[in-house]
Design an enzyme around this catalytic site. Structure first.
Site, PDB file in Angstrom:
ATOM      1  N   ASP A   1       0.858  -1.192   0.000  1.00 19.18           N
ATOM      2  CA  ASP A   1       0.000   0.000   0.000  1.00 19.18           C
ATOM      3  C   ASP A   1       0.890   1.236   0.000  1.00 19.18           C
ATOM      4  O   ASP A   1       1.607   1.490   0.960  1.00 19.18           O
ATOM      5  CB  ASP A   1      -0.900  -0.014   1.234  1.00 19.18           C
ATOM      6  CG  ASP A   1      -2.026   1.005   1.175  1.00 19.18           C
ATOM      7  OD1 ASP A   1      -1.905   1.985   0.404  1.00 19.18           O
ATOM      8  OD2 ASP A   1      -3.019   0.833   1.900  1.00 19.18           O
TER       9      ASP A   1
ATOM     10  N   ARG B   1      -0.257   4.379  -0.348  1.00 19.80           N
ATOM     11  CA  ARG B   1      -1.038   5.586  -0.068  1.00 19.80           C
ATOM     12  C   ARG B   1      -0.500   6.368   1.125  1.00 19.80           C
ATOM     13  O   ARG B   1       0.079   5.803   2.040  1.00 19.80           O
ATOM     14  CB  ARG B   1      -2.506   5.221   0.182  1.00 19.80           C
ATOM     15  CG  ARG B   1      -3.202   4.712  -1.058  1.00 19.80           C
ATOM     16  CD  ARG B   1      -4.590   4.247  -0.756  1.00 19.80           C
ATOM     17  NE  ARG B   1      -4.574   3.067   0.114  1.00 19.80           N
ATOM     18  CZ  ARG B   1      -5.662   2.434   0.517  1.00 19.80           C
ATOM     19  NH1 ARG B   1      -6.857   2.866   0.158  1.00 19.80           N
ATOM     20  NH2 ARG B   1      -5.562   1.372   1.291  1.00 19.80           N
TER      21      ARG B   1
END
EC number: 3.5.4.25
Length: 197
Positions: free
Chosen positions: A126, A128
Protein backbone atom coordinates in the site's frame (compact mmCIF):
# COMPACT_ATOMS: atom_id res chain seq x y z
CA UNK A 1 -1.19 22.74 5.04
CA UNK A 2 -0.34 20.58 2.06
CA UNK A 3 -3.26 21.79 -0.04
CA UNK A 4 -5.72 24.61 -0.59
CA UNK A 5 -9.47 24.78 -1.05
CA UNK A 6 -10.14 25.86 -4.64
CA UNK A 7 -13.79 25.54 -5.67
CA UNK A 8 -17.17 24.23 -4.60
CA UNK A 9 -20.54 23.48 -6.17
CA UNK A 10 -23.72 21.51 -5.49
CA UNK A 11 -23.68 17.86 -6.56
CA UNK A 12 -27.09 16.17 -6.76
CA UNK A 13 -26.84 12.38 -6.29
CA UNK A 14 -29.29 9.50 -5.85
CA UNK A 15 -28.74 9.89 -2.08
CA UNK A 16 -29.39 13.62 -1.97
CA UNK A 17 -27.61 16.88 -2.65
CA UNK A 18 -23.99 17.07 -1.57
CA UNK A 19 -21.62 20.03 -1.67
CA UNK A 20 -18.60 19.09 -3.78
CA UNK A 21 -15.45 20.86 -2.57
CA UNK A 22 -12.31 20.79 -4.70
CA UNK A 23 -8.81 20.88 -3.23
CA UNK A 24 -5.42 21.22 -4.88
CA UNK A 25 -2.12 19.93 -3.51
CA UNK A 26 0.36 22.80 -3.23
CA UNK A 27 3.41 20.74 -4.20
CA UNK A 28 1.99 18.76 -7.14
CA UNK A 29 -1.22 20.41 -8.33
CA UNK A 30 -3.05 17.08 -7.85
CA UNK A 31 -6.74 17.59 -7.19
CA UNK A 32 -8.89 15.89 -4.54
CA UNK A 33 -12.58 16.21 -3.73
CA UNK A 34 -14.74 16.23 -0.63
CA UNK A 35 -18.47 15.54 -0.75
CA UNK A 36 -20.19 17.24 2.17
CA UNK A 37 -23.74 16.38 3.20
CA UNK A 38 -25.71 18.58 5.57
CA UNK A 39 -24.31 20.89 8.21
CA UNK A 40 -20.98 19.52 9.45
CA UNK A 41 -20.27 22.42 11.78
CA UNK A 42 -20.64 22.03 15.52
CA UNK A 43 -19.12 19.80 18.14
CA UNK A 44 -20.71 16.45 17.28
CA UNK A 45 -18.41 13.94 15.51
CA UNK A 46 -18.97 13.78 11.75
CA UNK A 47 -19.61 10.50 9.92
CA UNK A 48 -16.88 10.36 7.29
CA UNK A 49 -15.22 8.14 4.72
CA UNK A 50 -11.77 8.50 3.18
CA UNK A 51 -12.27 6.81 -0.18
CA UNK A 52 -9.27 6.20 -2.40
CA UNK A 53 -9.86 6.62 -6.11
CA UNK A 54 -10.64 3.38 -7.94
CA UNK A 55 -11.64 3.96 -11.55
CA UNK A 56 -12.28 0.27 -12.16
CA UNK A 57 -14.54 -0.19 -9.13
CA UNK A 58 -16.09 3.27 -8.79
CA UNK A 59 -16.85 4.01 -12.45
CA UNK A 60 -16.43 0.76 -14.41
CA UNK A 61 -18.31 -1.52 -11.96
CA UNK A 62 -15.45 -3.99 -11.50
CA UNK A 63 -16.17 -6.97 -9.27
CA UNK A 64 -12.43 -7.49 -8.59
CA UNK A 65 -12.61 -5.21 -5.54
CA UNK A 66 -15.15 -3.82 -3.09
CA UNK A 67 -14.40 -0.14 -3.82
CA UNK A 68 -17.49 0.78 -5.83
CA UNK A 69 -19.72 -0.98 -3.32
CA UNK A 70 -18.02 0.91 -0.48
CA UNK A 71 -18.38 4.26 -2.27
CA UNK A 72 -22.13 3.79 -2.74
CA UNK A 73 -22.66 2.45 0.79
CA UNK A 74 -20.68 5.33 2.32
CA UNK A 75 -22.69 7.98 0.46
CA UNK A 76 -25.90 6.23 1.50
CA UNK A 77 -24.84 6.03 5.18
CA UNK A 78 -23.78 9.69 5.21
CA UNK A 79 -27.08 10.80 3.68
CA UNK A 80 -29.05 8.63 6.14
CA UNK A 81 -27.11 10.20 9.03
CA UNK A 82 -28.14 13.64 7.78
CA UNK A 83 -24.59 15.00 7.81
CA UNK A 84 -21.14 13.81 6.90
CA UNK A 85 -18.16 13.96 4.57
CA UNK A 86 -16.68 11.69 1.94
CA UNK A 87 -13.10 12.53 0.98
CA UNK A 88 -12.33 11.26 -2.53
CA UNK A 89 -8.59 10.75 -2.32
CA UNK A 90 -6.91 10.67 -5.73
CA UNK A 91 -4.47 7.81 -5.12
CA UNK A 92 -5.51 5.25 -7.74
CA UNK A 93 -4.55 1.63 -7.17
CA UNK A 94 -3.32 2.17 -3.60
CA UNK A 95 -1.26 4.97 -5.17
CA UNK A 96 0.59 2.98 -7.83
CA UNK A 97 -1.42 4.62 -10.63
CA UNK A 98 -3.90 3.27 -13.13
CA UNK A 99 -1.44 1.71 -15.59
CA UNK A 100 0.47 -0.08 -12.84
CA UNK A 101 -2.85 -1.20 -11.41
CA UNK A 102 -3.66 -2.82 -14.77
CA UNK A 103 -0.23 -4.50 -14.68
CA UNK A 104 -1.01 -5.72 -11.15
CA UNK A 105 -4.34 -7.10 -12.38
CA UNK A 106 -2.47 -9.03 -15.09
CA UNK A 107 -0.21 -10.54 -12.43
CA UNK A 108 -3.27 -11.44 -10.35
CA UNK A 109 -4.69 -13.17 -13.42
CA UNK A 110 -1.49 -15.29 -13.36
CA UNK A 111 -2.07 -16.31 -9.72
CA UNK A 112 -0.37 -13.61 -7.64
CA UNK A 113 -2.42 -12.05 -4.86
CA UNK A 114 -2.87 -8.27 -4.65
CA UNK A 115 0.10 -7.80 -2.29
CA UNK A 116 2.41 -10.11 -4.26
CA UNK A 117 1.47 -8.33 -7.50
CA UNK A 118 2.44 -4.95 -6.04
CA UNK A 119 5.75 -6.41 -4.82
CA UNK A 120 6.45 -7.91 -8.26
CA UNK A 121 6.08 -4.39 -9.70
CA UNK A 122 8.46 -2.93 -7.12
CA UNK A 123 5.83 -1.33 -4.88
CA UNK A 124 4.83 -1.76 -1.25
CA UNK A 125 1.51 -3.46 -0.58
CA UNK A 126 0.00 0.00 0.00
CA UNK A 127 1.69 3.18 -1.24
CA UNK A 128 -1.04 5.59 -0.07
CA UNK A 129 -0.39 8.58 2.18
CA UNK A 130 -3.45 9.58 4.21
CA UNK A 131 -1.86 12.60 5.95
CA UNK A 132 -3.22 14.87 3.21
CA UNK A 133 -6.73 13.82 4.22
CA UNK A 134 -6.19 15.26 7.69
CA UNK A 135 -5.59 18.64 6.04
CA UNK A 136 -8.79 18.23 4.01
CA UNK A 137 -10.75 17.56 7.21
CA UNK A 138 -9.16 20.58 8.88
CA UNK A 139 -9.96 22.87 5.93
CA UNK A 140 -13.58 21.69 6.21
CA UNK A 141 -13.60 22.47 9.93
CA UNK A 142 -13.90 18.81 10.94
CA UNK A 143 -11.96 17.76 14.05
CA UNK A 144 -13.85 14.68 15.28
CA UNK A 145 -14.81 11.82 13.00
CA UNK A 146 -16.74 8.58 13.03
CA UNK A 147 -14.72 6.92 10.26
CA UNK A 148 -16.34 4.49 7.83
CA UNK A 149 -13.44 2.10 7.19
CA UNK A 150 -12.20 -1.46 7.49
CA UNK A 151 -8.56 -0.28 7.42
CA UNK A 152 -6.99 0.28 10.86
CA UNK A 153 -4.03 2.01 9.16
CA UNK A 154 -6.30 4.90 8.11
CA UNK A 155 -7.39 5.34 11.72
CA UNK A 156 -3.77 5.37 12.94
CA UNK A 157 -2.48 7.81 10.32
CA UNK A 158 -5.37 10.26 10.65
CA UNK A 159 -5.09 10.14 14.45
CA UNK A 160 -1.35 10.83 14.26
CA UNK A 161 -2.12 13.77 11.92
CA UNK A 162 -4.41 15.37 14.50
CA UNK A 163 -7.89 14.09 13.60
CA UNK A 164 -9.80 12.66 16.55
CA UNK A 165 -11.32 9.36 15.38
CA UNK A 166 -13.99 8.69 18.00
CA UNK A 167 -15.29 5.53 16.32
CA UNK A 168 -14.36 3.17 13.50
CA UNK A 169 -17.57 2.28 11.67
CA UNK A 170 -17.24 -0.96 9.63
CA UNK A 171 -18.12 -0.74 5.93
CA UNK A 172 -18.34 -4.38 4.91
CA UNK A 173 -20.06 -4.66 1.54
CA UNK A 174 -19.51 -6.10 -1.90
CA UNK A 175 -17.99 -9.54 -1.32
CA UNK A 176 -18.54 -11.74 -4.36
CA UNK A 177 -16.87 -14.75 -6.02
CA UNK A 178 -14.67 -12.45 -8.15
CA UNK A 179 -13.11 -10.63 -5.17
CA UNK A 180 -13.09 -13.20 -2.34
CA UNK A 181 -9.35 -13.91 -2.67
CA UNK A 182 -8.59 -10.17 -2.89
CA UNK A 183 -10.57 -9.41 0.29
CA UNK A 184 -9.11 -12.41 2.13
CA UNK A 185 -5.62 -11.18 1.20
CA UNK A 186 -6.38 -7.66 2.44
CA UNK A 187 -7.49 -9.14 5.76
CA UNK A 188 -4.59 -11.60 6.12
CA UNK A 189 -1.71 -9.49 4.80
CA UNK A 190 -2.83 -5.88 5.27
CA UNK A 191 -4.79 -6.12 8.52
CA UNK A 192 -8.16 -5.04 7.13
CA UNK A 193 -11.04 -5.91 9.45
CA UNK A 194 -13.48 -7.77 7.21
CA UNK A 195 -15.20 -10.33 9.43
CA UNK A 196 -18.89 -10.73 8.75
CA UNK A 197 -18.56 -10.24 5.01
Amino acid sequence: MQLKRVAEAKLPTPWGDFLMVGFEELATGQDHVALVFGDISGTEPVLARVHSECLTGDALFSLRCDCGFQLEAALSHIAEAGRGVLLYHRQEGRNIGLLNKIRAYALQDQGYDTVEANHQLGFAADERDFTLCADMFKLLGVDEVRLLTNNPRKVEILTEAGINIVERVPLIVGRNPKNEHYLDTKAAKMGHLLSGN
